[in-house]
Design an enzyme around this catalytic site. Sequence first.
Site, PDB file in Angstrom:
ATOM      1  N   CYS A   1       0.841  -1.202   0.000  1.00  0.00           N
ATOM      2  CA  CYS A   1       0.000   0.000   0.000  1.00  0.00           C
ATOM      3  C   CYS A   1       0.882   1.262   0.000  1.00  0.00           C
ATOM      4  O   CYS A   1       2.004   1.246   0.500  1.00  0.00           O
ATOM      5  CB  CYS A   1      -0.908  -0.004   1.229  1.00  0.00           C
ATOM      6  SG  CYS A   1      -2.066   1.395   1.251  1.00  0.00           S
TER       7      CYS A   1
ATOM      8  N   ASP B   1       0.420   3.783   1.753  1.00  0.00           N
ATOM      9  CA  ASP B   1       0.366   4.382   3.088  1.00  0.00           C
ATOM     10  C   ASP B   1       1.769   4.759   3.593  1.00  0.00           C
ATOM     11  O   ASP B   1       2.699   3.944   3.562  1.00  0.00           O
ATOM     12  CB  ASP B   1      -0.282   3.378   4.050  1.00  0.00           C
ATOM     13  CG  ASP B   1      -0.686   4.023   5.362  1.00  0.00           C
ATOM     14  OD1 ASP B   1      -1.889   4.017   5.669  1.00  0.00           O
ATOM     15  OD2 ASP B   1       0.212   4.528   6.081  1.00  0.00           O
TER      16      ASP B   1
ATOM     17  N   ARG C   1       2.939   5.068   6.391  1.00  0.00           N
ATOM     18  CA  ARG C   1       3.429   4.385   7.599  1.00  0.00           C
ATOM     19  C   ARG C   1       3.999   2.998   7.305  1.00  0.00           C
ATOM     20  O   ARG C   1       4.583   2.358   8.176  1.00  0.00           O
ATOM     21  CB  ARG C   1       2.291   4.264   8.619  1.00  0.00           C
ATOM     22  CG  ARG C   1       1.730   5.607   9.052  1.00  0.00           C
ATOM     23  CD  ARG C   1       0.393   5.453   9.739  1.00  0.00           C
ATOM     24  NE  ARG C   1      -0.622   4.934   8.827  1.00  0.00           N
ATOM     25  CZ  ARG C   1      -1.876   4.676   9.157  1.00  0.00           C
ATOM     26  NH1 ARG C   1      -2.279   4.866  10.402  1.00  0.00           N
ATOM     27  NH2 ARG C   1      -2.743   4.217   8.278  1.00  0.00           N
TER      28      ARG C   1
ATOM     29  N   HIS D   1      -1.963  -4.001   5.014  1.00  0.00           N
ATOM     30  CA  HIS D   1      -1.742  -3.546   6.389  1.00  0.00           C
ATOM     31  C   HIS D   1      -3.075  -3.248   7.065  1.00  0.00           C
ATOM     32  O   HIS D   1      -4.013  -2.781   6.418  1.00  0.00           O
ATOM     33  CB  HIS D   1      -0.834  -2.306   6.420  1.00  0.00           C
ATOM     34  CG  HIS D   1      -1.464  -1.077   5.835  1.00  0.00           C
ATOM     35  ND1 HIS D   1      -2.009  -0.071   6.615  1.00  0.00           N
ATOM     36  CD2 HIS D   1      -1.662  -0.689   4.556  1.00  0.00           C
ATOM     37  CE1 HIS D   1      -2.484   0.877   5.827  1.00  0.00           C
ATOM     38  NE2 HIS D   1      -2.293   0.535   4.580  1.00  0.00           N
TER      39      HIS D   1
ATOM     40  N   CYS E   1      -5.910   0.137   7.053  1.00  0.00           N
ATOM     41  CA  CYS E   1      -5.728   0.630   5.684  1.00  0.00           C
ATOM     42  C   CYS E   1      -6.923   1.503   5.285  1.00  0.00           C
ATOM     43  O   CYS E   1      -8.063   1.036   5.247  1.00  0.00           O
ATOM     44  CB  CYS E   1      -5.584  -0.554   4.723  1.00  0.00           C
ATOM     45  SG  CYS E   1      -5.306  -0.037   3.003  1.00  0.00           S
TER      46      CYS E   1
HETATM   47 CO    CO Z   1      -3.403   1.204   3.000  1.00  0.00          CO
END
Ligand code: CO
Length: 209
Positions: free
Chosen positions: A41, A43, A45, A97, A100
Amino acid sequence: MDLNKIFENNEKWIASKTKDNPNYFVDLNKGQKPDVLYIGCSDSRVTAEDIMGLQPGELFVHRNVANVVNAIDMNAQTVINYAVTNLEVNHVVVCGHYSCGGVKAAMEAKDLGILNPWLRNIRDVYRTHKKELNAIEDEHKRYDRLVELNVKEQAINVIKLASVQRAFRKRDLKIHGWVFDIKTGKLIDLNIDFAKALEEIMEIYRLED
Ligand code: CO
């Protein structure tokens, strides 16, 4: 954020890399031979190399919202084809994750404009596993489970590529489904039996040379 900081960080990083090996970047420049393709992803993080402790040259990476592998996404298809056929990676990892935002958005009955067609890939995962998901009363647990099932279905989408099937025939290419737990920092192997999944889907998706 002061972006000058990034360039300062870069100088420090160069110094750290060349401290023990002055030729570090000269060697890096010679080429790449990563053994793992990581599909994760976008993302901020979930920093792929960081959480796995891998160095430049060790991981071929593709990231998008909610780690989706879609047949008409030329970006993902190109990355996978190149990794499997040219780089000859031996492992393909689809890593989702928990927490998400993309998966969460796909669980909500809301028009999200341009995001709709992308998130529909995840709604399709929900529909495929509707019985199991609807049986989970706790909303957070259902959300976590959809993250896991999305990993499994996107990994199955990887198997649908002709180049991946060719690699299966030619060598021992392995597919893995993992989840990163932001709450604990843990990387979790979902231990999905892709050999079984392969058997099940090949009846329909088999692409011979
Ligand atoms: Co995500």
